[in-house]
Design a protein around this motif. Structure first.
Motif, PDB file in Angstrom:
ATOM      1  N   ALA A 136       0.910   1.855   9.738  1.00 49.16           N
ATOM      2  CA  ALA A 136      -0.160   1.216  10.305  1.00 49.16           C
ATOM      3  C   ALA A 136      -1.642   1.656   9.380  1.00 49.16           C
ATOM      4  CB  ALA A 136      -0.339   1.438  11.525  1.00 49.16           C
ATOM      5  N   LEU A 137      -1.384   2.897   9.262  1.00 44.87           N
ATOM      6  CA  LEU A 137      -2.558   3.380   8.332  1.00 44.87           C
ATOM      7  C   LEU A 137      -2.734   2.939   7.151  1.00 44.87           C
ATOM      8  CD1 LEU A 137      -2.825   7.045   9.611  1.00 44.87           C
ATOM      9  CD2 LEU A 137      -4.324   5.368  10.462  1.00 44.87           C
ATOM     10  N   GLY A 138      -1.470   2.822   6.442  1.00 45.91           N
ATOM     11  CA  GLY A 138      -1.540   2.082   5.215  1.00 45.91           C
ATOM     12  C   GLY A 138      -2.003   0.593   4.725  1.00 45.91           C
ATOM     13  N   PHE A 139      -1.598   0.130   5.801  1.00 44.87           N
ATOM     14  CA  PHE A 139      -1.932  -1.419   5.806  1.00 44.87           C
ATOM     15  C   PHE A 139      -3.848  -1.522   6.219  1.00 44.87           C
ATOM     16  CE2 PHE A 139       2.374  -2.470   5.804  1.00 44.87           C
ATOM     17  CZ  PHE A 139       2.609  -3.263   4.701  1.00 44.87           C
ATOM     18  N   ARG A 140      -3.867  -0.694   7.048  1.00 41.71           N
ATOM     19  CA  ARG A 140      -5.357  -0.544   7.530  1.00 41.71           C
ATOM     20  C   ARG A 140      -6.356  -0.198   6.330  1.00 41.71           C
ATOM     21  NH1 ARG A 140      -8.823   3.757   8.904  1.00 41.71           N
ATOM     22  NH2 ARG A 140     -10.711   2.935  10.475  1.00 41.71           N
ATOM     23  N   GLN A 141      -5.930   0.930   5.679  1.00 39.12           N
ATOM     24  CA  GLN A 141      -6.549   1.426   4.463  1.00 39.12           C
ATOM     25  C   GLN A 141      -6.685   0.082   3.340  1.00 39.12           C
ATOM     26  OE1 GLN A 141      -4.551   4.382   2.588  1.00 39.12           O
ATOM     27  NE2 GLN A 141      -6.378   5.007   1.368  1.00 39.12           N
ATOM     28  N   ALA A 142      -5.507  -0.538   3.104  1.00 40.81           N
ATOM     29  CA  ALA A 142      -5.769  -1.696   2.271  1.00 40.81           C
ATOM     30  C   ALA A 142      -6.558  -2.681   2.808  1.00 40.81           C
ATOM     31  CB  ALA A 142      -4.157  -2.135   2.053  1.00 40.81           C
ATOM     32  N   ILE A 143      -6.550  -3.112   4.109  1.00 44.52           N
ATOM     33  CA  ILE A 143      -7.393  -4.058   4.445  1.00 44.52           C
ATOM     34  C   ILE A 143      -8.791  -3.543   4.279  1.00 44.52           C
ATOM     35  CG2 ILE A 143      -8.480  -5.031   6.616  1.00 44.52           C
ATOM     36  CD1 ILE A 143      -5.369  -5.185   7.433  1.00 44.52           C
ATOM     37  N   ILE A 144      -9.216  -2.550   4.608  1.00 45.82           N
ATOM     38  CA  ILE A 144     -10.672  -1.709   4.124  1.00 45.82           C
ATOM     39  C   ILE A 144     -11.104  -1.941   2.886  1.00 45.82           C
ATOM     40  CG2 ILE A 144     -12.090   0.252   4.449  1.00 45.82           C
ATOM     41  CD1 ILE A 144     -10.675   0.831   7.098  1.00 45.82           C
ATOM     42  N   GLU A 145     -10.148  -1.547   1.925  1.00 47.19           N
ATOM     43  CA  GLU A 145     -10.521  -1.588   0.497  1.00 47.19           C
ATOM     44  C   GLU A 145     -10.636  -3.082   0.038  1.00 47.19           C
ATOM     45  OE1 GLU A 145      -7.271   0.469  -1.578  1.00 47.19           O
ATOM     46  OE2 GLU A 145      -7.637   2.377  -0.491  1.00 47.19           O
ATOM     47  N   PRO A 182       0.675  -1.103  -0.054  1.00 41.57           N
ATOM     48  CA  PRO A 182       0.104  -0.252  -0.015  1.00 41.57           C
ATOM     49  C   PRO A 182       0.837   1.118  -0.248  1.00 41.57           C
ATOM     50  CG  PRO A 182      -0.882  -1.524   1.771  1.00 41.57           C
ATOM     51  CD  PRO A 182       0.564  -2.143   1.139  1.00 41.57           C
ATOM     52  N   HIS A 183       0.373   2.252  -0.790  1.00 40.39           N
ATOM     53  CA  HIS A 183       1.366   3.609  -0.947  1.00 40.39           C
ATOM     54  C   HIS A 183       1.681   4.142   0.436  1.00 40.39           C
ATOM     55  CE1 HIS A 183       3.016   6.985  -2.902  1.00 40.39           C
ATOM     56  NE2 HIS A 183       2.381   7.634  -2.194  1.00 40.39           N
ATOM     57  N   LEU A 184       0.573   4.243   1.268  1.00 39.53           N
ATOM     58  CA  LEU A 184       0.574   5.030   2.523  1.00 39.53           C
ATOM     59  C   LEU A 184       1.668   4.133   3.534  1.00 39.53           C
ATOM     60  CD1 LEU A 184       0.237   7.726   4.105  1.00 39.53           C
ATOM     61  CD2 LEU A 184      -1.819   6.328   4.970  1.00 39.53           C
ATOM     62  N   ALA A 185       1.565   2.940   3.288  1.00 41.88           N
ATOM     63  CA  ALA A 185       2.747   2.103   4.191  1.00 41.88           C
ATOM     64  C   ALA A 185       4.078   2.182   3.725  1.00 41.88           C
ATOM     65  CB  ALA A 185       2.295   0.677   3.955  1.00 41.88           C
ATOM     66  N   LEU A 186       4.110   2.197   2.301  1.00 42.05           N
ATOM     67  CA  LEU A 186       5.411   2.517   1.788  1.00 42.05           C
ATOM     68  C   LEU A 186       6.082   3.707   2.083  1.00 42.05           C
ATOM     69  CD1 LEU A 186       7.248   1.008  -0.335  1.00 42.05           C
ATOM     70  CD2 LEU A 186       6.540   1.870  -2.032  1.00 42.05           C
ATOM     71  N   VAL A 187       5.352   4.712   2.033  1.00 39.80           N
ATOM     72  CA  VAL A 187       5.887   6.017   2.311  1.00 39.80           C
ATOM     73  C   VAL A 187       6.193   5.932   3.915  1.00 39.80           C
ATOM     74  CG1 VAL A 187       4.923   8.527   3.050  1.00 39.80           C
ATOM     75  CG2 VAL A 187       4.169   7.518   0.935  1.00 39.80           C
ATOM     76  N   GLY A 188       5.490   5.341   4.681  1.00 36.69           N
ATOM     77  CA  GLY A 188       5.990   5.111   6.178  1.00 36.69           C
ATOM     78  C   GLY A 188       7.361   4.231   6.273  1.00 36.69           C
ATOM     79  N   PHE A 189       7.547   3.343   5.486  1.00 40.68           N
ATOM     80  CA  PHE A 189       8.701   2.558   5.326  1.00 40.68           C
ATOM     81  C   PHE A 189      10.002   3.469   4.962  1.00 40.68           C
ATOM     82  CE2 PHE A 189       5.951  -1.552   5.094  1.00 40.68           C
ATOM     83  CZ  PHE A 189       6.515  -1.767   6.315  1.00 40.68           C
ATOM     84  N   TYR A 190       9.720   4.285   4.120  1.00 40.20           N
ATOM     85  CA  TYR A 190      10.674   5.281   3.676  1.00 40.20           C
ATOM     86  C   TYR A 190      10.918   6.410   4.620  1.00 40.20           C
ATOM     87  CZ  TYR A 190      11.576   3.797  -1.288  1.00 40.20           C
ATOM     88  OH  TYR A 190      11.880   2.706  -2.045  1.00 40.20           O
ATOM     89  N   ALA A 191       9.769   6.907   5.364  1.00 44.01           N
ATOM     90  CA  ALA A 191      10.132   7.591   6.248  1.00 44.01           C
ATOM     91  C   ALA A 191      11.010   7.359   7.605  1.00 44.01           C
ATOM     92  CB  ALA A 191       8.512   8.176   6.856  1.00 44.01           C
ATOM     93  N   LEU A 192      11.011   6.040   7.696  1.00 49.91           N
ATOM     94  CA  LEU A 192      12.036   5.467   8.646  1.00 49.91           C
ATOM     95  C   LEU A 192      13.490   5.900   8.175  1.00 49.91           C
ATOM     96  CD1 LEU A 192      12.351   3.881  11.275  1.00 49.91           C
ATOM     97  CD2 LEU A 192      12.557   1.851   9.794  1.00 49.91           C
ATOM     98  N   LEU A 193      13.703   6.337   7.076  1.00 57.13           N
ATOM     99  CA  LEU A 193      15.117   6.715   6.795  1.00 57.13           C
ATOM    100  C   LEU A 193      15.252   8.171   7.419  1.00 57.13           C
ATOM    101  CD1 LEU A 193      15.383   5.303   3.225  1.00 57.13           C
ATOM    102  CD2 LEU A 193      16.476   4.589   5.044  1.00 57.13           C
TER     103      LEU A 193
END
Length: 98
Positions: free
Chosen positions: A83-92, A29-40
Motif C-alpha cells: 500500500a505504501l509503495g503504490f501510495r508513494q508512486a501516486i504522489i510522485e 514501485p520498488h516498495l510495493a515490489l518489496v511488499g509482494f516479495y515479503a508475502l513469501l
C-alpha cells in the motif's frame, strides 16, 4: 478434489510467475515490489508455525491465537509495504503531472 495443503503448495507457482512478471516489467514501485516479495516471508513463517501448532498443541494454526497472530503479522507488514509503495508512486505521479 485436491487436499487444501496440495492446493496451497500449488498456488505458489502462479504467485512466483506473478512476481517474475512484476519484477521484469520494471514498472512496479520498488516498495510495493518489496511488499509482494515479503508475502513469501509470510508463507515461509506460516508453514513451520502450522506444523508447530499441530505437534505441540494438536490444533490447527488458526486455533492458537498467539502463534497465529505472530504469523499473520508478516502478512500485515507485507500489505502495508504494498500500500505504501503504490501510495508513494501516486504522489510522485501527481507531482510530475502538475
Amino acid at each position: 478434489m485436491l487436499p487444501k495443503d496440495t492446493l496451497f503448495a500449488l498456488s505458489l507457482f502462479p504467485y512466483l510467475g506473478f512476481l517474475w512478471f512484476l519484477t521484469r516489467s520494471g514498472k512496479t514501485p520498488h516498495l510495493a515490489l518489496v511488499g509482494f516479495y515479503a508475502l513469501l516471508v509470510f508463507v515461509a513463517v506460516t508453514i513451520p508455525a502450522g506444523i508447530y501448532a499441530k505437534i505441540h498443541y494438536g490444533e490447527q494454526l488458526a486455533n492458537i491465537d498467539w502463534l497465529h497472530g505472530a504469523a499473520e503479522s508478516f502478512l500485515t507488514v507485507s500489505n502495508i509495504l504494498v500500500a505504501l509503495g503504490f501510495r508513494q508512486a501516486i504522489i510522485e505521479r501527481k507531482k510530475t503531472s502538475s
